[in-house]
Write an enzyme that holds these catalytic residues in place. Structure first.
Site, PDB file in Angstrom:
ATOM      1  CE1 TYR A  21      -4.073  20.604 144.379  1.00  0.00           C
ATOM      2  CE2 TYR A  21      -4.091  22.940 144.940  1.00  0.00           C
ATOM      3  CZ  TYR A  21      -3.839  21.626 145.284  1.00  0.00           C
ATOM      4  OH  TYR A  21      -3.366  21.344 146.535  1.00  0.00           O
ATOM      5  CE  LYS A  69      -1.863   4.602 142.704  1.00  0.00           C
ATOM      6  NZ  LYS A  69      -1.216   3.751 143.729  1.00  0.00           N
ATOM      7  CG  ASP A  81       1.408   3.828 146.223  1.00  0.00           C
ATOM      8  OD1 ASP A  81       2.248   4.090 145.335  1.00  0.00           O
ATOM      9  OD2 ASP A  81       0.676   2.814 146.186  1.00  0.00           O
ATOM     10  CG  ASP A 104      -1.189  20.314 148.616  1.00  0.00           C
ATOM     11  OD1 ASP A 104      -0.582  21.227 149.208  1.00  0.00           O
ATOM     12  OD2 ASP A 104      -2.300  19.888 148.967  1.00  0.00           O
ATOM     13  CG  ASP A 137       1.598  19.901 154.113  1.00  0.00           C
ATOM     14  OD1 ASP A 137       2.117  20.862 153.501  1.00  0.00           O
ATOM     15  OD2 ASP A 137       0.592  20.019 154.832  1.00  0.00           O
TER      16      ASP A 137
HETATM   17  C1  IPM Z   1       0.014  24.935 149.434  1.00  0.00           C
HETATM   18  C2  IPM Z   1      -1.346  25.061 150.029  1.00  0.00           C
HETATM   19  C3  IPM Z   1      -2.319  25.486 148.926  1.00  0.00           C
HETATM   20  C4  IPM Z   1      -2.311  24.403 147.870  1.00  0.00           C
HETATM   21  C5  IPM Z   1      -3.741  25.768 149.409  1.00  0.00           C
HETATM   22  C6  IPM Z   1      -3.750  26.806 150.503  1.00  0.00           C
HETATM   23  C7  IPM Z   1      -4.636  26.164 148.281  1.00  0.00           C
HETATM   24  O1  IPM Z   1      -1.732  23.880 150.638  1.00  0.00           O
HETATM   25  O2  IPM Z   1       0.527  25.929 148.888  1.00  0.00           O
HETATM   26  O3  IPM Z   1       0.594  23.847 149.516  1.00  0.00           O
HETATM   27  O4  IPM Z   1      -2.993  23.392 148.002  1.00  0.00           O
HETATM   28  O5  IPM Z   1      -1.610  24.568 146.874  1.00  0.00           O
HETATM   29 MG    MG Z   2      -0.184  22.421 150.732  1.00  0.00          MG
END
Ligand code: IPM
Ligand code: MG
Length: 385
Positions: free
Chosen positions: A147, A196, A229, A253, A257
């Site tokens: 990042y 990884k 993975d 990240d 999710d």
């Molecule tokens: C998160 C989001 C952010 C990230 C984006 C919006 C930059 O996806 O906080 O998980 O990737 O960190």
């Molecule tokens: Mg995110």
């Protein structure tokens, strides 16, 4: 508990974009109820971050916001981003505001707890028998890795190419692993480090440093090491086995999710981004936000679920202000409101009635004000990280 002193604290609110302002208002409502009940003095100030800041100032992270964030005790954020600012070729984007404030405040440890409320198990796409006992905490490294490495576009022999550099230093790995292992110690005593290392040099360093820190400083915490993975697969196959997961920025990240779907709705999941404790300061720098984002499709309709933001406010009380009793009381209030059957649209079952954002926020604030009867005043066993 009776001899605790009332506390004075400043809280910077960054409502942001989309549904951000709607949910942030409910987080503030609940924090006001906490202040009232325990006699604390919380001072709230608003500032701009993200798309709204681009519109007003041209920058997603204006200097004024940086100064306010550096001066405050803790930051509560709604969400940033939306289709209006979504051109991928744009030089200025709302997300830069979020990355900018994380970096500027040194918020290297991103805590994303995933806890299932028993009444909402049917909201998850996973089978109920797999979900029993799920109570995990992902600690995502937040200010390093791909990042924040060098980014480049160039054309070589007529072919355009792009580069993102991924770098980790020993110090960056050590501090996030220590933070995660300390949290594991206060939970079920298990840490899963995700990397990884069969491919990436940064992961090989990550693994070596993690092994050393865990052996030398946390011999009482069980360490499991898995490849990213495989982790993605195990999160669905055996989610209840995980306690604390620590991993680098981008893996975190993606995995968070995925992990959020265990709980069914992203509308329920809070997060905390923490910096190092500052010597001589009673509060710890931190930024608290729901993980769901700005949801522009439901902006302004008053239907967003405020519980992720309210639970983020609970994390703010716990981690930045050190107010554990108050944090647990907010979590208990959320739990009680869900138990009473109050739901926002995203978690209501088919044909079930649902309430708007403010009604749900008011219900939680009222539950905080009233408190639980003494016999139920202990935090629920599944208390959020
Ligand atoms: C998160 C989001 C952010 C990230 C984006 C919006 C930059 O996806 O906080 O998980 O990737 O960190
Ligand atoms: Mg995110």
């Amino acid at each position: 508990m009776g001899d605790r002193l009332p506390m004075k604290a400043s809280i910077l609110v960054l409502p942001g974009d989309g549904i951000g302002p709607e949910v942030a208002a409910e987080g503030v409502r609940v924090l006001r109820a906490v202040a009232e009940r325990w006699g604390h003095e919380f001072e709230f100030e608003d500032a701009l971050l993200g798309g709204c800041a681009i519109d007003a100032t041209g920058s997603p992270f204006p200097d004024e916001t940086l100064e306010a964030a550096q001066a405050t005790d803790a930051v509560l954020l709604g969400a940033v981003g939306g289709p209006k600012w979504d051109d991928p070729e744009a030089m200025v984007r709302p997300e830069q505001g979020l990355l900018g404030i994380r970096k500027a405040l040194g918020l290297f440890a991103n805590l994303r707890p995933v806890v299932l409320h028993p009444r909402l198990i049917s909201a998850s796409p996973l089978r109920a028998d797999l979900l029993e006992g799920v109570d995990l905490l992902v600690v995502r490294e937040l200010t390093g890795g791909i990042y924040f490495g060098e980014k480049r576009r160039e054309t070589i022999e007529g072919v355009e190419q792009a580069t993102d550099v991924c770098t980790y230093s020993v110090v960056e790995i050590e501090r996030v692993v220590r933070a995660a292992a300390s949290l594991a110690r206060g939970r079920r005593g298990k840490l899963t480090s995700v990397d990884k290392a069969n491919v990436l040099e940064t992961s090989r360093l990550w693994r070596r440093v993690t092994d050393r820190i865990m052996r030398d400083e946390f011999p009482d915490v069980q360490l499991e090491t898995i490849l990213v993975d495989a982790c993605a697969m195990h999160l669905l196959r055996r989610p209840a086995d995980f306690d604390v997961i620590v991993t680098e920025n981008m893996f975190g990240d993606i995995l968070t999710d995925e992990a959020s779907m265990l709980a069914g709705s992203m509308g329920l999941l809070p997060s905390a981004s923490l910096g190092s404790p500052v010597k001589g300061r009673k509060t710890r720098p931190g930024l608290y936000e729901p993980i769901h984002g700005s949801a522009p499709d439901i902006e302004g309709q008053g239907v967003a679920n405020p519980l992720a933001t309210i639970l983020s406010a609970a994390l703010l009380l716990r981690h930045s202000l050190g107010l554990e009793v108050e944090a647990a009381a907010v979590e208990a209030a959320v739990s009680d409101v869900l138990d009473s059957g109050v739901r926002t649209r995203d978690v209501a079952g088919p044909g079930e009635p649902w309430e708007g954002t403010a009604t749900v926020g008011e219900a939680v604030a009222a539950a905080v004000t009233e408190g639980r009867p003494m016999s139920r005043a202990t935090p629920t066993p599944s208390a959020h990280a």
